[in-house]
Design a protein around this motif. Structure first.
Motif, PDB file in Angstrom:
ATOM      1  N   GLN A 158       0.939  -1.166   0.014  1.00 57.54           N
ATOM      2  CA  GLN A 158       0.089  -0.083   0.014  1.00 57.54           C
ATOM      3  C   GLN A 158       0.865   1.105   0.098  1.00 57.54           C
ATOM      4  O   GLN A 158       0.812   2.341  -0.631  1.00 57.54           O
ATOM      5  CB  GLN A 158      -0.814  -0.002   1.266  1.00 57.54           C
ATOM      6  N   GLN A 159       1.886   1.131   0.912  1.00 59.22           N
ATOM      7  CA  GLN A 159       2.785   2.349   0.901  1.00 59.22           C
ATOM      8  C   GLN A 159       3.605   2.487  -0.673  1.00 59.22           C
ATOM      9  O   GLN A 159       3.662   3.839  -1.001  1.00 59.22           O
ATOM     10  CB  GLN A 159       3.980   2.248   1.922  1.00 59.22           C
ATOM     11  N   TRP A 178       3.302   5.887  -2.776  1.00 60.55           N
ATOM     12  CA  TRP A 178       4.402   6.428  -3.202  1.00 60.55           C
ATOM     13  C   TRP A 178       4.347   6.679  -4.926  1.00 60.55           C
ATOM     14  O   TRP A 178       4.586   7.839  -5.259  1.00 60.55           O
ATOM     15  CB  TRP A 178       5.658   5.736  -2.771  1.00 60.55           C
ATOM     16  N   LEU A 179       3.955   5.693  -5.482  1.00 53.62           N
ATOM     17  CA  LEU A 179       3.973   5.974  -6.948  1.00 53.62           C
ATOM     18  C   LEU A 179       2.710   6.811  -7.472  1.00 53.62           C
ATOM     19  O   LEU A 179       3.136   7.433  -8.337  1.00 53.62           O
ATOM     20  CB  LEU A 179       3.640   4.444  -7.784  1.00 53.62           C
ATOM     21  N   ARG A 180       1.758   6.916  -6.798  1.00 59.40           N
ATOM     22  CA  ARG A 180       0.817   7.788  -6.966  1.00 59.40           C
ATOM     23  C   ARG A 180       1.075   9.188  -6.875  1.00 59.40           C
ATOM     24  O   ARG A 180       0.978  10.011  -7.682  1.00 59.40           O
ATOM     25  CB  ARG A 180      -0.643   7.550  -6.602  1.00 59.40           C
ATOM     26  N   GLN A 181       1.911   9.250  -5.731  1.00 58.04           N
ATOM     27  CA  GLN A 181       2.360  10.657  -5.428  1.00 58.04           C
ATOM     28  C   GLN A 181       3.542  11.230  -6.499  1.00 58.04           C
ATOM     29  O   GLN A 181       3.575  12.120  -6.887  1.00 58.04           O
ATOM     30  CB  GLN A 181       3.004  10.852  -3.977  1.00 58.04           C
ATOM     31  N   GLU A 182       4.257  10.337  -7.089  1.00 60.91           N
ATOM     32  CA  GLU A 182       5.284  10.604  -7.836  1.00 60.91           C
ATOM     33  C   GLU A 182       4.557  11.045  -9.324  1.00 60.91           C
ATOM     34  O   GLU A 182       5.076  11.906  -9.946  1.00 60.91           O
ATOM     35  CB  GLU A 182       6.023   9.356  -8.110  1.00 60.91           C
ATOM     36  N   ILE A 208       3.234  14.597  -8.650  1.00 65.29           N
ATOM     37  CA  ILE A 208       4.357  15.259  -8.648  1.00 65.29           C
ATOM     38  C   ILE A 208       4.876  15.643  -9.977  1.00 65.29           C
ATOM     39  O   ILE A 208       5.163  16.937 -10.667  1.00 65.29           O
ATOM     40  CB  ILE A 208       5.539  14.995  -7.879  1.00 65.29           C
ATOM     41  N   ASP A 209       4.933  14.542 -11.045  1.00 64.89           N
ATOM     42  CA  ASP A 209       5.327  14.818 -12.363  1.00 64.89           C
ATOM     43  C   ASP A 209       4.396  15.572 -13.180  1.00 64.89           C
ATOM     44  O   ASP A 209       4.829  16.579 -13.982  1.00 64.89           O
ATOM     45  CB  ASP A 209       5.437  13.275 -13.100  1.00 64.89           C
ATOM     46  N   MET A 210       3.039  15.536 -12.941  1.00 64.07           N
ATOM     47  CA  MET A 210       2.024  16.223 -13.509  1.00 64.07           C
ATOM     48  C   MET A 210       2.171  17.659 -13.301  1.00 64.07           C
ATOM     49  O   MET A 210       2.020  18.699 -14.084  1.00 64.07           O
ATOM     50  CB  MET A 210       0.668  15.434 -13.226  1.00 64.07           C
ATOM     51  N   LEU A 211       2.252  18.040 -11.987  1.00 62.19           N
ATOM     52  CA  LEU A 211       2.492  19.257 -11.394  1.00 62.19           C
ATOM     53  C   LEU A 211       3.816  20.013 -11.939  1.00 62.19           C
ATOM     54  O   LEU A 211       3.587  21.200 -12.194  1.00 62.19           O
ATOM     55  CB  LEU A 211       2.406  19.483 -10.087  1.00 62.19           C
ATOM     56  N   CYS A 212       4.772  19.157 -12.174  1.00 62.71           N
ATOM     57  CA  CYS A 212       6.032  19.866 -12.740  1.00 62.71           C
ATOM     58  C   CYS A 212       5.603  20.105 -14.142  1.00 62.71           C
ATOM     59  O   CYS A 212       6.184  21.434 -14.833  1.00 62.71           O
ATOM     60  CB  CYS A 212       7.083  18.858 -12.549  1.00 62.71           C
ATOM     61  N   ARG A 213       5.034  19.508 -14.878  1.00 63.75           N
ATOM     62  CA  ARG A 213       4.808  19.596 -16.357  1.00 63.75           C
ATOM     63  C   ARG A 213       3.784  20.836 -16.475  1.00 63.75           C
ATOM     64  O   ARG A 213       4.030  21.670 -17.395  1.00 63.75           O
ATOM     65  CB  ARG A 213       4.243  17.992 -16.911  1.00 63.75           C
ATOM     66  N   ARG A 214       2.992  20.763 -15.647  1.00 62.96           N
ATOM     67  CA  ARG A 214       1.883  22.043 -15.753  1.00 62.96           C
ATOM     68  C   ARG A 214       2.693  23.365 -15.449  1.00 62.96           C
ATOM     69  O   ARG A 214       2.551  24.570 -15.819  1.00 62.96           O
ATOM     70  CB  ARG A 214       0.805  22.042 -14.622  1.00 62.96           C
ATOM     71  N   SER A 215       3.504  23.391 -14.414  1.00 65.90           N
ATOM     72  CA  SER A 215       4.229  24.572 -14.077  1.00 65.90           C
ATOM     73  C   SER A 215       5.196  25.096 -15.094  1.00 65.90           C
ATOM     74  O   SER A 215       5.242  26.027 -15.431  1.00 65.90           O
ATOM     75  CB  SER A 215       5.308  24.264 -12.939  1.00 65.90           C
ATOM     76  N   ILE A 216       5.985  24.224 -15.973  1.00 63.60           N
ATOM     77  CA  ILE A 216       6.747  24.290 -16.967  1.00 63.60           C
ATOM     78  C   ILE A 216       5.832  25.061 -18.051  1.00 63.60           C
ATOM     79  O   ILE A 216       6.243  25.962 -18.719  1.00 63.60           O
ATOM     80  CB  ILE A 216       7.383  23.097 -17.510  1.00 63.60           C
ATOM     81  N   GLU A 217       4.616  24.344 -18.402  1.00 65.91           N
ATOM     82  CA  GLU A 217       3.866  24.862 -19.305  1.00 65.91           C
ATOM     83  C   GLU A 217       3.286  26.382 -18.962  1.00 65.91           C
ATOM     84  O   GLU A 217       3.288  27.179 -19.837  1.00 65.91           O
ATOM     85  CB  GLU A 217       2.679  24.174 -19.676  1.00 65.91           C
TER      86      GLU A 217
END
Length: 47
Positions: free
Chosen positions: A12-13, A17-21, A24-33
């Motif tokens: 479960q952990q 962790w994978l979901r959070q990763e 985070i990846d999606m938010l980083c991409r949005r930030s760059i856009e």
């Protein structure tokens, strides 16, 4: 029984962790856009 619960908890952990990763990846991409869009707007305003 205890080992099985520990394994389940660990799984479960790992899933969390994978979901959070992914988030985070999606938010980083949005930030760059967004940064790119802001830079484009600044250039349009100056030009």
């Amino acid at each position: 029984m205890i080992v099985k619960r520990l394994e389940q908890n660990q799984e479960q952990q790992m899933q969390l962790w994978l979901r959070q990763e992914r988030i985070i990846d999606m938010l980083c991409r949005r930030s760059i856009e967004h940064e790119t869009a802001i830079a484009d707007l600044r250039l349009a305003i100056k030009g």
